[in-house]
Write an enzyme that holds these catalytic residues in place. Structure first.
Site, mmCIF file in Angstrom:
data_model
loop_
_atom_site.group_PDB
_atom_site.id
_atom_site.type_symbol
_atom_site.label_atom_id
_atom_site.label_comp_id
_atom_site.label_asym_id
_atom_site.label_seq_id
_atom_site.Cartn_x
_atom_site.Cartn_y
_atom_site.Cartn_z
ATOM 1 N N ASP A 63 0.867 -1.171 0.000
ATOM 2 C CA ASP A 63 0.000 0.000 0.000
ATOM 3 C C ASP A 63 0.909 1.227 0.000
ATOM 4 O O ASP A 63 1.672 1.434 0.938
ATOM 5 C CB ASP A 63 -0.878 -0.040 1.255
ATOM 6 C CG ASP A 63 -1.733 1.200 1.385
ATOM 7 O OD1 ASP A 63 -2.234 1.653 0.353
ATOM 8 O OD2 ASP A 63 -1.884 1.704 2.504
ATOM 9 N N THR A 96 -2.977 5.183 -3.909
ATOM 10 C CA THR A 96 -1.896 5.934 -3.262
ATOM 11 C C THR A 96 -0.568 5.721 -3.975
ATOM 12 O O THR A 96 0.269 6.610 -4.003
ATOM 13 C CB THR A 96 -1.759 5.506 -1.792
ATOM 14 O OG1 THR A 96 -1.807 4.092 -1.724
ATOM 15 C CG2 THR A 96 -2.875 6.059 -0.969
ATOM 16 N N THR A 97 -0.389 4.525 -4.554
ATOM 17 C CA THR A 97 0.848 4.288 -5.318
ATOM 18 C C THR A 97 0.764 5.035 -6.644
ATOM 19 O O THR A 97 1.720 5.681 -7.063
ATOM 20 C CB THR A 97 1.032 2.780 -5.593
ATOM 21 O OG1 THR A 97 0.657 2.059 -4.428
ATOM 22 C CG2 THR A 97 2.463 2.459 -5.917
ATOM 23 N N ASP A 399 -8.838 -0.014 2.364
ATOM 24 C CA ASP A 399 -8.829 0.510 0.985
ATOM 25 C C ASP A 399 -10.117 0.135 0.252
ATOM 26 O O ASP A 399 -10.691 0.942 -0.467
ATOM 27 C CB ASP A 399 -7.620 -0.031 0.214
ATOM 28 C CG ASP A 399 -6.368 0.783 0.518
ATOM 29 O OD1 ASP A 399 -6.434 1.565 1.480
ATOM 30 O OD2 ASP A 399 -5.353 0.637 -0.172
#
Length: 531
Positions: A63, A96-97, A399
């Site tokens: 994550d 988020t990546t 998530d």
């Protein structure tokens, strides 16, 4: 420092721009190295990172927000990217990546524009225009979705879970996340979901398959068993108390000297009467389950009071954390009681069953089910064979919950698998040809930078990235808007048919946040350290 201007005519002033350029380059290089660190963990075939903290704790995750959060970044510009992934986590919860990888690619593009001699402000403004246009293009591509369409919600939640360590359990966790969010949504405020209403309880043992959704409360505690207390109560009347059932202590540190037995007996007798009168008041309201808040000043319950409580057939759960009280009272639809004098029947909550459930491996839980007039909350019990798996399952579940929350806020779906990025790249490239001057040049660079997402997806899946991205461009040029990389089959397919979908909010916020961050880094031309 700027060299002194040569004082000849007013027109020819000479300023040394070398230092400003160096600082800009250093900032961009630092931020890029952070982006490259998380790049390999993008997508369903991305690698996982093992983070070892200074205290010896080990975390396994892919994550982006977690990885960057735990990284100790010293360079100020690189900290921007850490904050960037945090803000994406807050807005969308997923991607988020992606957001960090896009920012890294945009910085790389900006670097080549800077070296061509384009002024940073011009680049910055062009990026802003391009990002606004990109959000428009994405919104035009999106497919509307209804909250009653449970399958679409599950598809998007499982897409989010597929890129996680616990991806093999996505068939179990995705429906669970969807049901949890839909249960919590308030019909009066249909656009708002507060994820604090979904409590995730982690319990070691079993496997992730044993994870379940509980309509009610789950306590990761045993019932207090002193002197044969109850472990199961039907038709429970539940009181949540914030006072102590134990003999009072003096407010200041002092010692009482007792010289003879009669005085000692009197003290013990008083203690007993004090506790008994409290328990009688509690029993008089018909209460038969007590949740006792953890106390710092003195013991919340003593052995004596537990003995009397079990005699009075009252089930006791002690050491309830203070920050859980709000969730518990909301769920049970009752009021917390802070003083014995205020203990009244109307402040109690009602449930069909409170029981202690023993798990196969010796662990025990308390479950409260069949709550009357239950608040809109729900609990998820996460199981796992070791702590690392449980923590990662919790992050992945968070998530997935965020993805469903995004869909509740903004009811649009968009294809995944690098399809929207390539389509953006194509349309922005076409738009760049219409623009005049430097702007068109900058927008073209922005468009090319977006190809980093499909490129990285292909690279992480062990495919040939150049061949895949070229073929993708070709498919999109022929008008197949939803063509994307199917990582499982290792080829290009229509991604919507493969059920790889994500909320529109994830993509739009990723692009606008990344652009904002890059513009900020471009505008900085000096770092001043203040002691």
């Amino acid at each position: 420092m700027a060299a002194p201007a040569v004082s000849k005519p007013k027109t020819e002033t000479f300023v040394d721009n070398k230092r400003k350029d160096d600082i800009r380059m250093a900032n961009i290089a630092a931020a890029q190295s952070v982006a490259n660190a998380v790049r390999t963990s993008l997508g369903p075939k991305g690698m996982d990172k093992m983070i070892s903290t200074s205290s010896g704790e080990v975390i396994i995750t892919n994550d982006g927000a977690t990885i960057l959060n735990k990284m100790e970044v010293l360079q100020p510009a690189a900290k921007f990217l850490v904050e960037l992934s945090k803000s994406q986590d807050v807005v969308a919860g997923d991607g988020t990546t992606t957001v960090v990888v896009i920012a890294g690619a945009l910085l790389k593009a900006s670097l080549s524009l800077l070296t061509s001699g384009i002024h940073p402000t011009i680049i910055s403004d062009a990026l802003n225009k391009a990002s606004i246009k990109a959000v428009e293009i994405l919104s035009a591509m999106a497919v509307p979705v209804e909250l009653t369409d449970r399958d679409s919600l599950i598809k998007s939640a499982s897409t989010s879970l597929n890129s996680k360590v616990v991806s093999q359990y996505s068939t179990l966790l995705a429906p669970l996340a969807v049901d949890a969010v839909l249960y919590v949504v308030d019909p009066e405020k249909p656009d708002l979901v507060d994820l604090r209403d979904i409590k995730i309880v982690k319990k070691l043992g079993g496997t992730v398959d044993d994870t379940e959704l509980v309509k009610g409360l789950v306590f990761d505690k045993k019932v207090s068993h002193a002197s044969g207390g109850l472990t199961r109560v039907e038709n429970a009347k539940i009181g949540v108390i914030q006072f102590q059932i134990s003999p009072p202590k003096t407010d200041i540190e002092q010692s009482i000297v007792v010289s003879d037995y009669t005085q000692m007996d009197r003290i013990l007798k008083e203690e007993r009467n004090y506790i008994l009168s409290m328990i009688k008041k509690i029993k008089a309201t018909g209460c038969n389950v007590l949740l006792i808040q953890k106390s710092i000043l003195r013991d919340a319950v003593t052995d004596l009071s537990l003995h009397y409580l079990s005699k009075a057939k009252i089930l006791v759960i002690k050491d309830v954390e203070r920050d859980e009280i709000e969730f518990i009272t909301k769920t049970l639809n009752c009021l917390p009681i802070s003083n014995i004098e205020h203990f009244r029947a109307e402040k109690l909550g009602f449930a069909d069953l409170v029981e202690e459930v023993s798990l196969g491996d010796g662990g025990k839980l308390v479950k409260v089910t069949g709550i009357k007039d239950m608040g809109r909350t729900t609990s998820v019990l996460v199981r796992g064979s070791n702590q690392l798996v449980i923590d990662e399952a919790e992050r992945s579940l968070h998530d997935a919950l965020c993805v469903v929350r995004c869909l509740v806020n903004k009811k649009f779906l968009i294809a995944g698998g690098g399809a929207p990025e390539i389509e953006l790249s194509r349309q922005l490239g076409a738009w760049a040809k219409v623009l005049q001057g430097m702007e068109g040049y900058c927008v073209k660079a922005f468009a090319e930078a977006l190809e980093v997402i499909p490129y990285t997806l292909a690279e992480n899946a062990g495919l040939n990235p150049i061949a895949i991205v070229t073929e993708l461009r070709n498919k999109h040029a022929q008008g197949e808007v939803n063509a994307g990389i199917n990582v499982r089959k290792g080829q290009i397919t229509n991604i919507l048919e493969e059920n790889v979908v994500q909320p529109l909010l994830v993509s739009t916020s990723a692009i606008s946040l990344a652009t904002e961050c890059v513009r900020m880094i471009l505008k900085i031309d000096d770092i001043v350290t203040v002691r």
